[in-house]
Design an enzyme around this catalytic site. Structure first.
Site, PDB file in Angstrom:
ATOM      1  N   HIS A 175     -55.891  49.758 -77.936  1.00  0.00           N
ATOM      2  CA  HIS A 175     -56.622  48.990 -78.939  1.00  0.00           C
ATOM      3  C   HIS A 175     -56.152  49.249 -80.370  1.00  0.00           C
ATOM      4  O   HIS A 175     -56.503  48.489 -81.265  1.00  0.00           O
ATOM      5  CB  HIS A 175     -58.122  49.309 -78.811  1.00  0.00           C
ATOM      6  CG  HIS A 175     -59.018  48.401 -79.589  1.00  0.00           C
ATOM      7  ND1 HIS A 175     -58.974  47.030 -79.477  1.00  0.00           N
ATOM      8  CD2 HIS A 175     -59.993  48.676 -80.499  1.00  0.00           C
ATOM      9  CE1 HIS A 175     -59.894  46.497 -80.272  1.00  0.00           C
ATOM     10  NE2 HIS A 175     -60.508  47.472 -80.902  1.00  0.00           N
ATOM     11  N   ASP A 183     -54.878  47.481 -73.933  1.00  0.00           N
ATOM     12  CA  ASP A 183     -56.181  47.314 -74.570  1.00  0.00           C
ATOM     13  C   ASP A 183     -57.110  46.674 -73.539  1.00  0.00           C
ATOM     14  O   ASP A 183     -56.983  45.498 -73.224  1.00  0.00           O
ATOM     15  CB  ASP A 183     -56.055  46.428 -75.811  1.00  0.00           C
ATOM     16  CG  ASP A 183     -57.345  46.356 -76.618  1.00  0.00           C
ATOM     17  OD1 ASP A 183     -58.400  46.757 -76.090  1.00  0.00           O
ATOM     18  OD2 ASP A 183     -57.283  45.883 -77.771  1.00  0.00           O
ATOM     19  N   SER A 186     -59.666  45.178 -84.882  1.00  0.00           N
ATOM     20  CA  SER A 186     -60.796  44.882 -84.013  1.00  0.00           C
ATOM     21  C   SER A 186     -61.671  43.811 -84.680  1.00  0.00           C
ATOM     22  O   SER A 186     -61.156  42.849 -85.243  1.00  0.00           O
ATOM     23  CB  SER A 186     -61.561  46.168 -83.696  1.00  0.00           C
ATOM     24  OG  SER A 186     -62.421  45.994 -82.597  1.00  0.00           O
TER      25      SER A 186
END
Length: 300
Positions: free
Chosen positions: A277, A249, A111
């Site tokens: 994700h 995601d 991320s």
């Protein structure tokens, strides 16, 4: 001063059992955890959350070192959250590398931690042999949010959208207001699960158990990327780059990378079909196989 469960010299060896400790920096105590055997891989973000997301297959082939960044670390009372900068985060990573004796290694970030990893690699290219970005946005926050909403509207199933509505309906806003900020953060993250996970009913609560969350530092961290320009030049960073994204995601949609790839230096881009994700947790075997083959370590 660091605190260890083993002697300093032992952290420079391939650990056969987990090694844990901490490093004091100005404003925070950054913990670390080392597991597995093999080439060094440094995972930045959290020494508590991220070890729970990587498979045993990787630990059999790599020495994984997990370190906290300040927003997932214990503050030491210095009250410096407002002065946190992206450069300070990079200096923290470098301090941890010195502490652990990591001279050259594979650097990995998930991320927005992938954005931090990239910025560190640009500042310290001699340290980073390879760079792995997982679910990392290749742009600023507003463009990521806009793309995520568009991808959700266009691609999320009716059942997934219903699951999100039901989760949000169960959030008691008055009760949320009375929670400590870190607990409220986790509650909202878990409620948004249909956006994060391939399985829209996945409960991420156990992943967060014991993770300290400094919400002021987290706000400063997010602000790094408000006016963020995602880029690098081969003349400054020549390390090979692997990008791993999940088809489902809806927070950092794969379409962002697909639109940016023509404008960036060459990367190895892989999309996992049954992931959201966090592909390393959602498709552990596929992720381990992909990573180890890319590293030239064969099949797990």
């Amino acid at each position: 001063m660091s605190q260890r469960t083993r002697l300093p010299s032992e952290s420079r060896q391939v650990p056969e059992s987990p090694v844990e400790g901490s490093l004091e920096v100005r404003g925070a105590t950054l913990r670390f955890r080392q597991e597995g055997q093999g080439p060094a891989v440094l995972v930045v973000g959290s020494s508590v959350y991220y070890p729970r997301t990587f498979s045993a297959a990787l630990r059999a082939s790599c020495r994984l070192s997990f370190m906290d960044l300040r927003h997932f670390a214990h503050g030491n009372g210095s009250g410096l959250a407002k002065g946190i900068t992206l450069n300070a985060y990079c200096e923290d990573i470098e301090a941890m590398c010195v502490e652990l004796g990591l001279e050259r290694f594979v650097l990995m970030g998930h991320s927005h931690h992938g954005n931090v990893a990239l910025e560190y690699a640009k500042r310290y290219p001699g340290r980073v042999s390879r760079l792995v970005l997982i679910g990392t946005p290749p742009c600023d926050v507003s463009r990521t949010l806009e793309a995520g909403q568009h991808y959700w509207d266009a691609n999320a199933s009716g059942a997934r959208k219903t699951a999100l509505e039901q989760n949000h309906a169960l959030l008691d806003e008055s009760a949320m207001a009375s929670l400590p900020p870190g607990e409220a953060f986790v509650a909202r993250y878990v409620a948004d699960g249909p956006r994060f996970w391939y399985d829209p009913h996945y409960d991420a609560t156990p992943l967060w158990q014991g993770v300290p969350i400094d919400t002021e530092a987290f706000t400063a961290f997010r602000n790094f990327f408000v006016d963020y320009r995602f880029y690098w030049r081969l003349v400054d960073l020549s390390a090979p780059v692997l990008v791993v994204m999940g088809r489902h995601d809806y927070v950092v949609p794969p379409t962002l990378w697909e639109s940016r790839l023509p404008d960036l230096p060459p990367v190895t881009y892989r999309l996992l079909e049954r992931s959201g994700h966090t592909p390393q947790l959602e498709e552990p075997e596929a992720f381990a196989r992909l990573l180890l083959e890319w590293l030239g370590l064969g099949k797990p």
